[in-house]
Structures are given as C-alpha cells and as structure tokens.
Design a protein around this motif. Structure first.
Motif, PDB file in Angstrom:
ATOM      1  N   TYR A 141      -4.643   2.223   5.293  1.00  0.00           N
ATOM      2  CA  TYR A 141      -5.404   2.016   4.067  1.00  0.00           C
ATOM      3  C   TYR A 141      -6.141   3.298   3.660  1.00  0.00           C
ATOM      4  CZ  TYR A 141      -9.639   0.951   1.483  1.00  0.00           C
ATOM      5  OH  TYR A 141     -10.670   1.005   0.600  1.00  0.00           O
ATOM      6  N   LYS A 142      -6.737   3.971   4.664  1.00  0.00           N
ATOM      7  CA  LYS A 142      -7.534   5.165   4.358  1.00  0.00           C
ATOM      8  C   LYS A 142      -6.663   6.329   3.878  1.00  0.00           C
ATOM      9  CE  LYS A 142     -11.492   5.212   5.433  1.00  0.00           C
ATOM     10  NZ  LYS A 142     -12.672   4.594   4.785  1.00  0.00           N
ATOM     11  N   ALA A 152      -6.221   0.186   9.473  1.00  0.00           N
ATOM     12  CA  ALA A 152      -7.331   0.823   8.766  1.00  0.00           C
ATOM     13  C   ALA A 152      -6.954   2.237   8.341  1.00  0.00           C
ATOM     14  CB  ALA A 152      -8.577   0.835   9.653  1.00  0.00           C
ATOM     15  N   PHE A 153      -6.261   2.946   9.256  1.00  0.00           N
ATOM     16  CA  PHE A 153      -5.796   4.289   8.905  1.00  0.00           C
ATOM     17  C   PHE A 153      -4.863   4.243   7.696  1.00  0.00           C
ATOM     18  CE2 PHE A 153      -6.840   6.318  13.101  1.00  0.00           C
ATOM     19  CZ  PHE A 153      -7.415   7.454  12.579  1.00  0.00           C
ATOM     20  N   ILE A 197      -7.431  -6.209   5.075  1.00  0.00           N
ATOM     21  CA  ILE A 197      -8.257  -5.043   4.736  1.00  0.00           C
ATOM     22  C   ILE A 197      -8.255  -4.785   3.241  1.00  0.00           C
ATOM     23  CG2 ILE A 197      -8.338  -2.517   4.886  1.00  0.00           C
ATOM     24  CD1 ILE A 197      -7.502  -2.718   7.768  1.00  0.00           C
TER      25      ILE A 197
END
Lengths: 636, 185
Positions: free
Chosen positions: B42-43, B39-40, B79
């Motif tokens: 991607y962020k 998730a990181f 994701i």
C-alpha cells in the motif's frame, strides 16, 4: 513464558487497539507507519502483535542480532556492552560484573537475567555467574535490556533491571548450516549449527560451540590464573501453527578455568531443557504455558561449590476486557534443590537446602484516552525465607504525538534473600580449637529480610524526522534494608540504606544510507549510608562509575565492506579505586562471497591494557585484543 | 570437554543433521509477514509516479493485483478500505497466473506461484506496472521490487531497469530505504 511476559509488557501502551475490532486496528496502525518504520518490524514477534519499542513505557534498549554481528563480540557478556544502560566490567578472563543503575560487583544481585524465558541467575546469591551463561550469538534475535524495576511482571530480583535474551525461532534459520571460527591473540572460538524444517509445520536446529580464552596478568605483574575454556551444545525446535505452537529447546555446557594450582581448577557445567506452548484465539486472547528443568554445577575451590536442580512452571493469559482494557495475568511455581560443599572461603549451613517460590501477577493496560495509557500491575511472590512479597507498579504513558512518548512510573521492587544472605558462613573451615568447626567470622544471617527499593522514573522517547531517535530516562530510587555486615563475629544484616539518582539516554542517527551513528550515556549518583560499625562500609554495595559514555559508528564502505567503531568511556570507580578508561573497538567486515563473511576485530585498540574492576595489585588487566573471524553459511 | 558433554554434543548434532534435509518453505506462519508486506504494498504507491497513460481519468483508482498470496490480498483489502494513494482510491484484485494484467498499476506475485514467476514478469515487461515479488532471483527475471527477510524484518531490493522500461519513476526516498538498488548497467 517470561519472554512473552516481557513482550506483552513492552506492548504496554503500544498499539492502541480499538477493542471492537482489534485486527482492523492493527491493520490501520501498520499502514500508518512510515516505510522506514515498517522495515523495523519484527515479523516473528513473540506475541504476534506488531510492537513498537517507541511506545513502551520503560527504559528499554534493544540489542539486535545485527548489532551483535557488527560489534564482532564473541560472548553474551561482551554483547551486553552494547547496551548504554548497563554497566559491564570484565573482572577476569572468565568473570564479569554486570549491573544496571549501580550496585555492580562480581556478585551483583539486583538484575534479573533470562535466556528464552529461563531465569539464569543463581538462587545461591541472586546473581548471574557469567562464565556459565552463553548462547550462539548468530542465533540471537535480540537482547532486551530493561533498566529499572520490573518486579510487577518478573518478580523479585528485577530491582535495577531485566536482561532478556531471545534467540531466533528455529523457523527463521533460513540459511541452514553455519560454521564459524575465530582466532586472535586472546581467544579462539568455533561453532557449528545445522537447521532445517521438520515435517509439515516445524523446524529445528542444533549447535555446538566452544572457545578458549587466554589468562590475564594482574596489575602486580603476576598471572591472574584465569585462562578459561568452555564448550556448549544445544538445540531448539519450533512447530505448530500461529494459533497453537510449541517450542522445545535445551542446552548443555561445561567450562573450566585455571585457578590456584594447589586447589585445582574452577569448573562449571549445566544442562537445561525447556518446553513452551503458545495458544492464540480468534478473539485476540492468548495463553502461554512454559516449563523447564535447569541443572547447574559449579566447583570453585575458593568460593561457591554447589549443584542445583531447578524446576520451573509458569502460565500466563492475556485478553481484552471491553474496549479499554488489555489484561495479562499469570502464575508460576519454582522449586530448587541446592547441594553445596565447603570451599576455602564459603560454607553453607545447612549445606543442602530446598527452595520454593510461587507467584501470581496481574497487569491491566487501561486506555484512558486515545493517547493516554495507564498500566497497573502487581505481583505477589512467596519465598521460603520471608513468605509473601508484594511488588506493585503504576505506569502512565502519554503519546504526545505519533512519534513522541512521555512516560512515568512508580514501582516497588524487592530483592528477596538468597542463600548467601541467610546461610553463608565464612571462612569455609576455620580451625581454631577447641571448636570442631568454627568460630566463623560471618555466621549466616538469620534475621536478614528482603531489600526494598522504591523507584520513580520519568522518560521521554521520540523519533525525529525518520532518521533519528532518542530516549531519555531519569530515575530516583530509594533503597532500604540493604545488606550489611558488622564487626566479627558477624551476622548478615539489613543495615544499609540510601538513594540513587541517575539519568540514562541514547540516540541513533542515520546520517546517510550507509552510515549509522549511536550515542549513549548513563549518569549515576549514589548516596548510600553504611550500617553503623560495618567494617566494609558502603563498598560492599558495589563499585560504580558516575559517568559512562558510548559512541558507535556503523559504516557500509560498499555493499560488501563494513567498517565499524565503538568508543566507550567509563569514569573511575571509587572504592576500591579503578582509574577511568576509554576503550576503542573496531571491526572491518568483508562479505567475501554470499556465503562467506570475514571480519577483523580489534578491541581496546589504543591501550595496551586496563583494569575494569577489582583492587590492585590483584586486579586483572584486560589487554588489547584482535580477532579474525570467518562465518560460512554454505546453504546461503 | 568431559565425556558426558561430548556424547551429548554428538547426539544433538546427529539429531539435528537428520532433520536438516532441505525442504520447500512452508505456507503457514506467514500471516504476520504478509501483514507487513501488505502495508508495504500500500505504501509503495505513494513513492511511485506512473505515466499519465496508466490512468484513464484523473480519479481512476490504483489497481493492485495479487497473485499467489490470498492472505496478503485479504490484508491489503482491509488496509486500503477508505484510503487513497496520490489522491486516488485503491482497489485490490486476487488474480491467478495467466489472468489479464492490463490496467493494473501494482502486481504482487507471491512465492506460492513461483513456478509462473518468469512468464508473469515477462508479460509485465514494458508496462507501467510496479511488479513486486518475494522470490530469489526475481529481480533478474524483471521484477521491480523484491522483498527479502533480513533478521526477521521485511526489507526489499529495487531494480531500476524494469521500472525505466515501464516509465515508472521511483522516488529517492524509497530508493534510500531499499536494502539494495540495482542500477541499469
């Protein structure tokens, strides 16, 4: 298992799983979090579900391991002061009165306390002997403090709150060996822990620790006879894989406190061992099986003298039902063998008693709509005194926006009788001939039944602009059949009743990258009615402050220097009167080397001493204290 | 301390010491950790500005390469499906050390491939490539972002020098969230 129950309970309304593909839904939720929020996710959650406390429909405050480190506290009881939703009063060097939402005293009995899923309150009085409970604070992952009734999940005794101490998995002890030592004007502490991997997929740690605390002076200027020393050792092993993993842990401890010299010291000792098996299935369901043995000994020549062996086994199973329901159910059985001796004040008749509890519970988290979750739960628990007790709760959580939650709850909680309610005789050895024993002033409580509390709660929680968070909870509790006394010769009765209103709240604010602030408060109004003729009136119900406030500041001076403050204000206690006090604690931390952390802690800085609990002139004055602490992690 | 407790302590310590010999980190039980890291990854894209030359066209995808962390790559693929970074679609590739890295915008090098960390980072030097690692000393070897676990939470450190060399601009907000920012000396 209780820890998992808690975690699963917390997840109520948390991640709104879509049901059809839970894994995908979790992905989506994680990727939708902000980078700040991602950084706050525990990656070794008990349920393996990312939980956001932000979404739990209850008044939950979490003390993290980092919070404890930066408070510079050296015992579990002191760490609990960090929760604004608890009342923590130090009675003497070794004993504490800890409660939530009132009814506090040294034998407070409406709070459930667990350490890694092991219930630690004593069936003698349904309360916790705080001098017998401690953990290596460096290995605490977090302490969840849940105010309000938790009976539907946790059972009888979770009336006013639940404290759930969770230590880190041995797998997360990445830094291996740890030595810590602390010394100051009031205490000295030492601890050592070793940790490392075992085999292909396991890890273990072991520790020893000990401390000595100086005795206090009473208001009257005499020694309170409460110097206290304690030592403890323990281990924890975790192994297996995510789908199926095991925990085995245990502790052994002993402690001794000075007492009235003619009577000898107060000693405590105990050992416990706990095993837990977690299993997770591909469809998202999971079960957990936990069993433990807990042996405790207490020899207090004035109060309680007993030896207890507790056997406890619990099982729970969580699964999804359709797209809208997340179900958790379980059952447990607990058996205690208690052996008591007569003390100066206390005699139990019968002296020895076996106690049994059995329970079954079910909870359904029902996603009514994308932003609306209804949690229905109920537990039936039996005990040897009153048979089956019913503990239902209803919780509704409305996620107003991604970062705002409004929740409310209605619960029925009970405090089932403990030995002290039914079999307590006072004093221990009345010698008034011609009776061989007796007459007693208090003659047990053969008619005592469970105390009942019906609780309504309304709460709001929000994350504001990524830098601040706030939580507010209001509650109204109606108490019935509270324990009461009567003129001698007395029996323990259920004659008191009343209601309690209160508000508790806290907020955090990240003022800058290096400065974090936290405020917390609790307001409590009690309207209690004593039983007619009860000589103790309502004072036996506890002694609680109406106001309590706390401000905490955590500041990183540099990357290696920290300066932290805690200011706590506790308003006066009414009966017996204890004056209001404000305590200021400070800590300066210095990471001298990557493997060495030094800190200087000052407690109660602007006050030579104050009383926190008890009646003058016998009450202990808790003095100013300072402490120098070193923690060395040679493997880091 | 009574004799029984003392004996118990000694036994426990001896047992613990016996098992405490250091061994390499294990590869399992990281699913959750990798989920958060994915998730990181991607962020991060939203807080980094690449030079124009890094993209062939205005709608060219953001290419994320993953070396030595297939579990993470799988999570990340899920994701990014249907999501975009700075208005661009995102594409994830599983790579091995030695595979060409030209054209990538983000490159994650898992600790399972720690042996090749130095050479991969050396090859990335000067490219408009956001390198992300999870190994001690990776920043010294030229990584831009390095994950660390702090109290069981995933945090990260950022080194500005390699970012500057690759003409990457990192937003102040990302820097504010970082545990540590290593500034050019």
């Amino acid at each position: 298992m209780l820890a998992a129950r808690c975690a699963l309970g917390l997840a109520s309304g948390a991640v709104l799983l879509s049901g059809a593909n839970p894994a995908a839904a979790q992905q989506k939720d994680l990727a939708d979090l902000s980078i700040e929020e991602l950084g706050n996710i525990q990656v070794t959650s008990v349920t393996k579900r990312p939980e956001r406390l932000q979404d739990a429909p209850a008044s939950i405050f979490v003390i993290t391991g980092e919070d404890i480190r930066r408070a510079g506290v050296t015992s579990l009881a002191e760490a609990l002061r960090l929760a604004p939703n608890l009342q923590v009063a130090r009675v003497t060097s070794s004993t504490y009165a800890i409660s939530a939402r009132g009814f506090n005293n040294a034998i407070a009995n409406k709070l459930l306390v667990m350490i890694d899923g092991r219930t630690v309150y004593s069936p003698i009085f349904s309360g916790t002997f705080w001098d017998a409970q401690n953990v290596l604070l460096e290995d605490v992952e977090r302490i969840e403090v849940i105010d309000g009734p938790g009976g539907a999940l946790w059972g009888a005794n979770a009336v006013n709150g639940v404290i759930n101490v969770i230590t880190r998995s041995a797998r997360s002890n990445r830094e291996g060996v740890l030595f810590s030592a602390a010394g100051g004007n009031r205490e000295s502490d030492a601890a050592m822990r070793v940790a490392g991997p075992v085999g292909e997929d396991g890890a273990a740690r072991g520790y020893v620790m000990g401390f000595h605390r100086s005795g206090t002076q009473t208001v009257g200027g005499t020694s309170a006879l409460d110097a206290f020393g304690r030592q403890q050792a323990g281990f924890r092993a975790d192994w297996g894989r995510t789908e199926s993993n095991f925990t085995l842990q245990g502790d052994t401890y002993s402690g001794e406190s000075v007492s009235i010299p003619a009577l000898g010291p107060v000693t405590v000792a105990g050992s416990n061992v706990l095993g837990r098996w977690n299993r997770q299935f591909a469809d998202g369901s999971s079960f957990r099986l936990q069993a433990y043995l807990d042996h405790t000994e207490r020899d207090d020549p004035v109060q309680f003298r007993d030896q207890m062996d507790i056997y406890d086994i619990e099982f729970q199973h969580g699964f999804r039902l359709g797209t809208q329901h997340s179900v958790l159910w379980g059952a447990g059985y607990r058996y205690a063998m208690d052996r008591t001796l007569v003390s100066l004040l206390v005699r139990f008749i019968p002296a020895d008693r076996d106690l049994k509890w059995a329970n079954v519970f079910v909870q359904d988290e029902w996603s009514l709509a994308r932003s609306l979750t209804l949690t229905l739960g109920a537990k039936v628990e039996t005990n040897v005194y009153t048979g089956a007790e019913f503990l239902p709760s209803v919780r509704l959580a409305w996620k107003i926006a991604d970062d705002q939650l409004l929740w409310s709850a209605l619960s029925r909680a009970i405090r089932a009788p403990a030995r002290v309610d039914r079999e307590f005789f006072f004093p221990g050895n009345p010698v008034l001939p011609p009776n061989p024993v007796g007459p007693f002033i208090i003659n047990g409580g053969p008619n005592f039944v469970s105390e009942v509390s019906n609780v309504g709660e309304l709460g709001y929680r929000a994350q504001i602009a990524k830098v601040a968070s706030v939580s507010l909870t209001a509650f109204h509790t109606v108490h019935d059949k509270l324990r009461s006394g009567e003129p001698a010769p007395a029996q323990v009765q259920n004659g008191a009743s009343g209601y309690t209103n209160g508000v508790e709240g806290w907020g955090t604010y990240q003022a800058s990258r290096d400065w974090r602030l936290m405020i917390g408060f609790s307001e409590l109004r009690q309207h209690l009615k004593a039983a007619p003729g009860d000589p103790a009136g309502t004072s036996a119900q506890g002694n609680d402050p109406e106001h309590q406030q706390m401000l905490r500041s955590l500041f990183n001076l540099t990357e290696r220097h920290e300066l932290d403050f805690i200011v706590r204000h506790v308003s006066a206690l009414p009966n017996p009167v204890v004056p209001a006090y404000t305590a200021v604690d400070a800590r300066f931390g210095w990471k001298a080397r990557p493997d060495l952390e030094l800190s200087l802690v000052g407690q109660n800085l602007f006050d030579a001493a104050h009383v926190e609990f008890g009646a003058a002139p016998g009450a202990s004055e808790i003095p100013r204290a300072w402490l120098l602490k070193a923690v060395w992690r040679p493997d880091r | 301390m009574n004799a029984l407790t003392l004996r118990a302590c000694v036994l426990l310590l001896a047992a613990a010491a016996a098992v405490a010999a250091p061994r390499p980190a294990r590869a399992d039980a990281q699913a959750d950790e990798y989920r958060v890291k994915a998730a990181f990854l991607y962020k991060f894209g939203a807080y980094v500005e690449w030079p124009d030359r890094a993209f062939a066209q205005a709608d060219s995808p953001v290419l994320i390469g993953v070396i030595g962390a297939d579990a993470l790559a799988d999570e990340l693929s899920q994701i990014v499906a249907g999501r975009s970074v700075n208005g661009r679609p995102v594409s994830v590739r599983k790579l091995r050390a030695g595979d060409p890295i030209a054209g990538l915008h983000v490159l994650f090098i898992g600790r399972a491939d720690g042996a090749h960390l130095g050479e991969v980072l050396a090859a990335a030097k000067g490219r408009p490539l956001l390198t992300v690692t999870e190994s001690e000393r990776a920043l010294e070897l030229g990584s831009v972002i390095n994950f660390v676990l702090v109290e069981d939470k995933v945090r990260f450190d950022i080194a500005l020098t390699p970012a500057d060399l690759g003409s990457l601009k990192i937003s102040a907000r990302l820097l504010a969230v970082a545990r540590k920012v290593v500034k050019p000396s």
